[in-house]
Design an enzyme around this catalytic site. Structure first.
Site, short mmCIF file in Angstrom:
data_model
loop_
_atom_site.label_atom_id
_atom_site.label_comp_id
_atom_site.label_asym_id
_atom_site.label_seq_id
_atom_site.Cartn_x
_atom_site.Cartn_y
_atom_site.Cartn_z
N TYR A 1 -9.45 19.93 18.55
CA TYR A 1 -8.57 19.38 17.51
C TYR A 1 -7.71 18.28 18.12
CZ TYR A 1 -10.24 22.78 14.19
OH TYR A 1 -11.05 23.50 13.37
N HIS B 1 -8.07 10.04 10.16
CA HIS B 1 -7.73 10.57 11.48
C HIS B 1 -8.95 10.70 12.39
CE1 HIS B 1 -4.19 11.63 13.53
NE2 HIS B 1 -4.18 12.95 13.38
N ASN C 1 -4.71 17.03 18.15
CA ASN C 1 -3.42 17.13 18.82
C ASN C 1 -3.50 17.77 20.21
OD1 ASN C 1 -2.24 15.95 16.62
ND2 ASN C 1 -1.27 17.81 15.84
#
Length: 258
Positions: free
Chosen positions: A126, A81, A128
């Protein structure tokens, strides 16, 4: 594009010798004042800048905001990710840009590729919630949508395969979706996708994304990062020219046997 401007009071942007009340002009001044030691790292740029592609448009000196998506902290370093972070780090290394400024929930590096000013961004909010960092930065530095490049991991592409697009949807990538929402939900957002493959069998998607690469996959990713730096350099200097189309075609079939 209408964006809310967020300018943290603690931002460290200008050395004492550079002053400008216009944030975009400040970015231009800072990139022009970047250390000359980068010259050694730019041996591949010289040919591109001095012998331009006849089919390409003239170099546009509008700044680029290049943002890699990922999660902050050592816990996530080297995971699937976080390849967006890795690409930004590789660009910074090859172009001699120091990532040493904190602003708008992001780690920034200000410099240039060739003569074109660039703002390298690693959101620390982060993955998201990446739009909470990128949206205010784009507004503050007055970077047009066509010059905001988002780099992120893509499960629909084989590991190590890259794809550079002028626009598109979010493909259910939560980080990219959040960025697009903060930029008026526009699809007109350039993006560089880095293939990480898909979860094997019934493996949980989250566990797969937060997993590190195997040794073989790591080699493919490292090669892709080098190729990605060249692609980003071409995009910044020439725009979406025929060179980018050829790059995508080569990437699509890079692991196919003839």
């Amino acid at each position: 594009m209408s964006l809310a401007v967020a300018t943290p009071a603690s931002a460290r942007l200008s050395p004492p010798t550079i002053s400008s009340r216009d944030p975009r002009r400040r970015l231009l001044l800072l990139s022009a004042a970047a250390p000359l030691r980068r010259t050694r790292l730019r041996r591949r740029i010289a040919v591109v800048a001095s012998v331009p592609d006849p089919a390409a448009r003239p170099v546009e000196y509008t700044p680029w905001l290049i943002a890699g998506l990922g999660n902050p902290g050592n816990k996530y370093h080297g995971t699937r990710h976080n390849v967006g972070f890795e690409m930004v780090d590789r660009i910074a290394r090859d172009e001699g840009i120091t990532m040493n400024t904190i602003q708008s929930k992001s780690l920034l590096g200000i410099g240039s590729i060739g003569e074109v000013p660039v703002l390298l961004v690693k959101p620390q909010s982060y993955i998201n919630y990446s739009g909470e960092a990128i949206g205010p930065l784009a507004a503050y530095y007055q970077v047009p949508l066509r010059h905001i490049l988002v780099i992120y991991d893509e499960m629909s592409l084989p590991n190590g395969v890259l794809r550079l697009q002028r626009k598109g949807g979010h493909g259910r990538h939560n980080g990219l979706q959040n960025v697009m929402e903060r930029l008026d939900s526009s699809r007109e957002l350039p993006r560089l996708s880095i293939g990480i493959g898909s979860p094997p069998g019934k493996m949980d998607t989250r566990a797969f994304l937060l997993q590190k690469f195997s040794s073989e996959e790591r080699l493919q990713i490292d090669t892709a990062l080098e190729q990605g730096v060249d692609a980003v350099r071409t995009l910044v200097l020439k725009g979406f020219s025929g060179s980018i189309e050829r790059f995508n075609l080569v990437q699509k079939y890079k692991f196919h046997s003839v």
